[in-house]
Design a protein around this motif. Structure first.
Motif, PDB file in Angstrom:
ATOM      1  N   SER A 171      -5.999   0.820  -2.452  1.00  0.00           N
ATOM      2  CA  SER A 171      -6.752   2.012  -2.043  1.00  0.00           C
ATOM      3  C   SER A 171      -6.444   3.224  -2.915  1.00  0.00           C
ATOM      4  CB  SER A 171      -6.458   2.344  -0.573  1.00  0.00           C
ATOM      5  OG  SER A 171      -5.087   2.615  -0.391  1.00  0.00           O
ATOM      6  N   ILE A 172      -5.279   3.238  -3.526  1.00  0.00           N
ATOM      7  CA  ILE A 172      -4.913   4.395  -4.342  1.00  0.00           C
ATOM      8  C   ILE A 172      -5.818   4.536  -5.558  1.00  0.00           C
ATOM      9  CG2 ILE A 172      -3.223   3.238  -5.861  1.00  0.00           C
ATOM     10  CD1 ILE A 172      -1.448   5.709  -5.509  1.00  0.00           C
ATOM     11  N   SER A 173      -6.379   3.413  -6.041  1.00  0.00           N
ATOM     12  CA  SER A 173      -7.222   3.467  -7.243  1.00  0.00           C
ATOM     13  C   SER A 173      -8.526   4.208  -6.987  1.00  0.00           C
ATOM     14  CB  SER A 173      -7.524   2.055  -7.740  1.00  0.00           C
ATOM     15  OG  SER A 173      -8.411   1.382  -6.861  1.00  0.00           O
ATOM     16  N   GLU A 174      -8.925   4.344  -5.719  1.00  0.00           N
ATOM     17  CA  GLU A 174     -10.179   5.008  -5.380  1.00  0.00           C
ATOM     18  C   GLU A 174     -10.005   6.502  -5.134  1.00  0.00           C
ATOM     19  OE1 GLU A 174     -11.624   2.911  -2.023  1.00  0.00           O
ATOM     20  OE2 GLU A 174     -11.847   1.001  -3.083  1.00  0.00           O
ATOM     21  N   ASP A 175      -8.797   6.973  -5.276  1.00  0.00           N
ATOM     22  CA  ASP A 175      -8.519   8.390  -5.026  1.00  0.00           C
ATOM     23  C   ASP A 175      -8.533   9.167  -6.341  1.00  0.00           C
ATOM     24  OD1 ASP A 175      -7.029  10.905  -4.503  1.00  0.00           O
ATOM     25  OD2 ASP A 175      -6.738  10.009  -2.525  1.00  0.00           O
ATOM     26  N   ASP A 176      -9.444  10.111  -6.461  1.00  0.00           N
ATOM     27  CA  ASP A 176      -9.557  10.897  -7.694  1.00  0.00           C
ATOM     28  C   ASP A 176      -8.293  11.691  -7.979  1.00  0.00           C
ATOM     29  OD1 ASP A 176     -12.092   9.957  -8.165  1.00  0.00           O
ATOM     30  OD2 ASP A 176     -13.115  11.703  -7.326  1.00  0.00           O
ATOM     31  N   HIS A 177      -7.570  12.072  -6.922  1.00  0.00           N
ATOM     32  CA  HIS A 177      -6.322  12.818  -7.115  1.00  0.00           C
ATOM     33  C   HIS A 177      -5.313  11.983  -7.911  1.00  0.00           C
ATOM     34  CE1 HIS A 177      -7.413  16.192  -4.590  1.00  0.00           C
ATOM     35  NE2 HIS A 177      -7.788  15.368  -3.633  1.00  0.00           N
TER      36      HIS A 177
ATOM     37  N   ALA B 167      -8.645   1.281 -15.877  1.00  0.00           N
ATOM     38  CA  ALA B 167      -9.876   1.311 -16.679  1.00  0.00           C
ATOM     39  C   ALA B 167     -10.520  -0.051 -16.834  1.00  0.00           C
ATOM     40  CB  ALA B 167      -9.583   1.910 -18.060  1.00  0.00           C
ATOM     41  N   GLN B 168      -9.869  -1.097 -16.339  1.00  0.00           N
ATOM     42  CA  GLN B 168     -10.510  -2.421 -16.352  1.00  0.00           C
ATOM     43  C   GLN B 168     -11.690  -2.470 -15.392  1.00  0.00           C
ATOM     44  OE1 GLN B 168      -7.361  -5.195 -15.532  1.00  0.00           O
ATOM     45  NE2 GLN B 168      -6.189  -4.616 -17.341  1.00  0.00           N
ATOM     46  N   SER B 169     -11.706  -1.519 -14.461  1.00  0.00           N
ATOM     47  CA  SER B 169     -12.813  -1.405 -13.512  1.00  0.00           C
ATOM     48  C   SER B 169     -13.810  -0.353 -14.013  1.00  0.00           C
ATOM     49  CB  SER B 169     -12.276  -0.999 -12.137  1.00  0.00           C
ATOM     50  OG  SER B 169     -13.275  -0.394 -11.345  1.00  0.00           O
ATOM     51  N   LYS B 170     -15.082  -0.683 -13.977  1.00  0.00           N
ATOM     52  CA  LYS B 170     -16.114   0.246 -14.438  1.00  0.00           C
ATOM     53  C   LYS B 170     -16.083   1.539 -13.626  1.00  0.00           C
ATOM     54  CE  LYS B 170     -21.105   0.571 -15.249  1.00  0.00           C
ATOM     55  NZ  LYS B 170     -22.402  -0.156 -15.162  1.00  0.00           N
ATOM     56  N   ARG B 171     -15.901   1.415 -12.305  1.00  0.00           N
ATOM     57  CA  ARG B 171     -15.872   2.619 -11.466  1.00  0.00           C
ATOM     58  C   ARG B 171     -14.680   3.504 -11.808  1.00  0.00           C
ATOM     59  NH1 ARG B 171     -16.371   0.850  -5.332  1.00  0.00           N
ATOM     60  NH2 ARG B 171     -14.791  -0.628  -6.046  1.00  0.00           N
ATOM     61  N   ASN B 172     -13.550   2.873 -12.109  1.00  0.00           N
ATOM     62  CA  ASN B 172     -12.377   3.670 -12.444  1.00  0.00           C
ATOM     63  C   ASN B 172     -12.500   4.314 -13.817  1.00  0.00           C
ATOM     64  OD1 ASN B 172     -10.964   3.370 -10.064  1.00  0.00           O
ATOM     65  ND2 ASN B 172      -9.985   1.476 -10.708  1.00  0.00           N
ATOM     66  N   ARG B 173     -13.191   3.651 -14.738  1.00  0.00           N
ATOM     67  CA  ARG B 173     -13.434   4.302 -16.045  1.00  0.00           C
ATOM     68  C   ARG B 173     -14.215   5.596 -15.835  1.00  0.00           C
ATOM     69  NH1 ARG B 173     -14.218  -1.089 -17.923  1.00  0.00           N
ATOM     70  NH2 ARG B 173     -16.489  -0.939 -17.792  1.00  0.00           N
TER      71      ARG B 173
ATOM     72  N   ASP C 227       0.860  -1.177   0.000  1.00  0.00           N
ATOM     73  CA  ASP C 227       0.000   0.000   0.000  1.00  0.00           C
ATOM     74  C   ASP C 227       0.900   1.231   0.000  1.00  0.00           C
ATOM     75  OD1 ASP C 227      -1.857   1.961   0.212  1.00  0.00           O
ATOM     76  OD2 ASP C 227      -2.816   1.198   2.031  1.00  0.00           O
ATOM     77  N   LEU C 228       1.008   1.877  -1.153  1.00  0.00           N
ATOM     78  CA  LEU C 228       1.948   2.986  -1.316  1.00  0.00           C
ATOM     79  C   LEU C 228       1.236   4.330  -1.475  1.00  0.00           C
ATOM     80  CD1 LEU C 228       4.230   1.176  -3.908  1.00  0.00           C
ATOM     81  CD2 LEU C 228       4.632   1.374  -1.463  1.00  0.00           C
ATOM     82  N   LYS C 229      -0.045   4.354  -1.146  1.00  0.00           N
ATOM     83  CA  LYS C 229      -0.872   5.512  -1.467  1.00  0.00           C
ATOM     84  C   LYS C 229      -0.296   6.827  -0.966  1.00  0.00           C
ATOM     85  CE  LYS C 229      -5.510   7.411  -0.782  1.00  0.00           C
ATOM     86  NZ  LYS C 229      -6.883   7.139  -0.280  1.00  0.00           N
ATOM     87  N   LEU C 230       0.076   6.891   0.318  1.00  0.00           N
ATOM     88  CA  LEU C 230       0.495   8.169   0.888  1.00  0.00           C
ATOM     89  C   LEU C 230       1.766   8.697   0.228  1.00  0.00           C
ATOM     90  CD1 LEU C 230      -0.213   7.553   4.686  1.00  0.00           C
ATOM     91  CD2 LEU C 230      -1.591   8.818   3.032  1.00  0.00           C
ATOM     92  N   GLY C 231       2.773   7.833   0.083  1.00  0.00           N
ATOM     93  CA  GLY C 231       4.025   8.270  -0.527  1.00  0.00           C
ATOM     94  C   GLY C 231       3.865   8.637  -1.983  1.00  0.00           C
ATOM     95  N   VAL C 232       3.085   7.828  -2.707  1.00  0.00           N
ATOM     96  CA  VAL C 232       2.904   8.072  -4.140  1.00  0.00           C
ATOM     97  C   VAL C 232       2.167   9.378  -4.388  1.00  0.00           C
ATOM     98  CG1 VAL C 232       1.671   7.264  -6.189  1.00  0.00           C
ATOM     99  CG2 VAL C 232       3.052   5.664  -4.861  1.00  0.00           C
ATOM    100  N   LEU C 233       1.080   9.607  -3.668  1.00  0.00           N
ATOM    101  CA  LEU C 233       0.307  10.834  -3.879  1.00  0.00           C
ATOM    102  C   LEU C 233       1.117  12.069  -3.488  1.00  0.00           C
ATOM    103  CD1 LEU C 233      -3.300   9.856  -2.742  1.00  0.00           C
ATOM    104  CD2 LEU C 233      -2.470  10.267  -5.054  1.00  0.00           C
TER     105      LEU C 233
ATOM    106  N   ARG D 265     -14.384  11.545 -15.470  1.00  0.00           N
ATOM    107  CA  ARG D 265     -14.691  12.731 -14.645  1.00  0.00           C
ATOM    108  C   ARG D 265     -13.464  13.611 -14.458  1.00  0.00           C
ATOM    109  NH1 ARG D 265     -17.375   9.199 -11.059  1.00  0.00           N
ATOM    110  NH2 ARG D 265     -15.632   9.410  -9.580  1.00  0.00           N
ATOM    111  N   ALA D 266     -12.298  12.987 -14.435  1.00  0.00           N
ATOM    112  CA  ALA D 266     -11.058  13.755 -14.241  1.00  0.00           C
ATOM    113  C   ALA D 266     -10.603  14.441 -15.525  1.00  0.00           C
ATOM    114  CB  ALA D 266      -9.956  12.827 -13.731  1.00  0.00           C
ATOM    115  N   GLY D 267     -11.384  14.335 -16.590  1.00  0.00           N
ATOM    116  CA  GLY D 267     -11.012  14.965 -17.858  1.00  0.00           C
ATOM    117  C   GLY D 267     -10.062  14.125 -18.675  1.00  0.00           C
ATOM    118  N   GLY D 268     -10.126  12.800 -18.480  1.00  0.00           N
ATOM    119  CA  GLY D 268      -9.179  11.899 -19.135  1.00  0.00           C
ATOM    120  C   GLY D 268      -9.241  11.904 -20.642  1.00  0.00           C
ATOM    121  N   VAL D 269     -10.439  11.947 -21.194  1.00  0.00           N
ATOM    122  CA  VAL D 269     -10.567  11.885 -22.654  1.00  0.00           C
ATOM    123  C   VAL D 269      -9.924  13.108 -23.301  1.00  0.00           C
ATOM    124  CG1 VAL D 269     -12.193  11.913 -24.590  1.00  0.00           C
ATOM    125  CG2 VAL D 269     -12.623  10.431 -22.613  1.00  0.00           C
ATOM    126  N   ALA D 270     -10.262  14.281 -22.798  1.00  0.00           N
ATOM    127  CA  ALA D 270      -9.703  15.512 -23.372  1.00  0.00           C
ATOM    128  C   ALA D 270      -8.192  15.557 -23.207  1.00  0.00           C
ATOM    129  CB  ALA D 270     -10.350  16.732 -22.705  1.00  0.00           C
ATOM    130  N   ALA D 271      -7.694  15.120 -22.035  1.00  0.00           N
ATOM    131  CA  ALA D 271      -6.248  15.154 -21.780  1.00  0.00           C
ATOM    132  C   ALA D 271      -5.492  14.227 -22.712  1.00  0.00           C
ATOM    133  CB  ALA D 271      -5.970  14.777 -20.325  1.00  0.00           C
TER     134      ALA D 271
END
Length: 410
Positions: free
Chosen positions: A225-231, A260-266, A186-192, A271-277
């Motif tokens: 847990s990092i996959s659930e963070d919009d940041h 993106a293999q997860s529907k929620r993550n897609r 679980d590398l969430k804190l350091g990675v973010l 929502r994060a503007g992925g397509v435009a980016a």
């Protein structure tokens, strides 16, 4: 610690200099005003009877000197890394690894960072050195990976991640993967922290680090847990838009594809503007990204086209997808066809179909169908042509205009 300002190897950060002597500080201490000086210089100032801060001339309510340990550590790390590279022998590398174990057990992070810097320099001397280091240091890799999720010092974090990347890169080639136990970290804190606040080099290293870990199943990216963070999604997309490192862009895209293999993550990516980016990066940074990263970008759009929200966004950048037909590579062309087929045929998006026709996409699709593409893509092309021909009859655009089409062999 003496530095020669005329030496091209050294460009000293200005805040490393004492405001009094203008020399690099050996023992930085701070006054109550918040200004930092070298201890010897400010002590002489105070011993001379002065009761003000030399830089601000404010009266001092107290003459206490507070050691600035953070600045001292940064100066030491900069000093070590700014020295002209020295050749390190394998025996010296082994000695450094022994020290590394000691620094790790004592949690002496500043000394740890110095040893990691020297070992990374040793690996950079040759591919043989990197392979040697991977074999010799494989046993310490799990502890180093775990530490990357704990440290809050960005300089130390960058050293750890760069060192781990060398080892992870050689796990397969050196047959080391089966010899060490790599869990799900679980590398969430350091990675973010690194992605948000780190310099460009750290952010690039971090996405490569995460992709290495995901590849070797050390991090289950979709259950972490990092996959659930919009940041996290936003930072990956920002890196794709801003980084000039094609490997880092490719690693960020690989991570987004895994997510993106997860529907929620897609949904999060959209929502994060992925397509435009992604579309903007394909258009503005095509040469910097390279063919492999463009292929991944189109693969990601293909996955995002599986949701209504994704299709709505992709509908705004159909022209960019059409431009990639027959231009980048066979794989890129096939992913682009799949994106267009999903919009125009599977979901009947008339706006997207009109954009394909306007961009001379019909002629390109015809050429793709007649080339050596896969049977599945050939069927998609046939479906696309039927849909586009129907639409073009009402718009008066010829569907057989291939005069400007350049054929990319598959």
């Amino acid at each position: 610690m003496v530095m020669d300002d005329d030496d091209p190897h050294f460009t000293m950060p200005p805040h490393f200099r004492c405001p009094i002597s203008l020399d690099i500080m050996k023992s930085p201490v701070s006054l109550s005003t918040g200004v930092t000086y070298d201890r010897a210089c400010i002590q002489r100032w105070l011993d001379a009877g002065n009761n003000t801060c030399p830089a601000t001339m404010q009266l001092l309510p107290t003459r206490d000197l507070t050691p600035n340990h953070t600045l001292q550590r940064l100066i030491q790390i900069w000093s070590d890394s700014s020295k002209p590279p020295q050749t390190i022998s394998p025996d010296q590398a082994n000695q450094l690894l022994h020290r590394l174990h000691a620094h790790l057990s004592l949690k002496s992070y500043s000394l740890l960072a110095q040893s990691l810097s020297s070992l990374t320099s040793f690996a950079a001397q040759s591919e043989d050195n990197a392979a040697f280091l991977a074999a010799a240091a494989a046993g310490i890799l799990p502890a180093m990976i775990s530490l990357a999720g704990e440290v809050r010092d960005l300089v130390v974090l960058e050293r750890i991640v760069s060192f781990c990347n060398i080892l992870l890169k050689h796990l397969d080639s050196e047959g080391l993967r089966s010899k060490i136990d790599l869990g799900n970290f679980d590398l969430k804190l350091g990675v973010l922290l690194g992605l948000k606040q780190g310099r460009v080099g750290l952010r690039n290293a971090l996405v490569k680090f995460l992709e290495f870990l995901a590849k070797h199943k050390c991090v289950e990216i979709n259950s972490n847990s990092i996959s659930e963070d919009d940041h996290f999604h936003r930072e990956l997309l920002k890196l794709i838009s801003t980084s000039s490192d094609s490997e880092a862009s490719g690693a960020a895209l690989s991570l987004l594809i895994r997510l993106a293999q997860s529907k929620r993550n897609r949904a999060r990516i959209v929502r994060a503007g992925g397509v435009a980016a992604v579309a903007a990066a394909m258009g503005e940074k095509e040469k910097e990204m390279g063919a492999a990263a463009i292929e991944k970008a189109l693969r990601l759009l293909e996955m995002l086209a599986g949701s209504k929200e994704g299709r709505n966004e992709i509908g705004n950048c159909v022209a960019e997808v059409v431009k990639k037909l027959l231009k980048v590579s066979g794989a890129a062309t096939e992913h682009a066809v799949a994106v267009l087929w999903s919009l125009c045929c599977l979901h009947g998006d008339k706006r997207a179909a009109a954009a394909v026709v306007e961009g001379n996409g019909m002629g390109k699709v015809l050429v793709v169908m007649q080339s050596g593409c896969s049977p599945a893509v050939r069927r998609m092309c046939a479906d696309l042509l039927r849909v586009l021909r129907c639409g073009s009859k009402t718009s008066g655009i010829s569907w057989y205009d291939t005069k400007t089409t350049h054929i990319m062999p598959f």
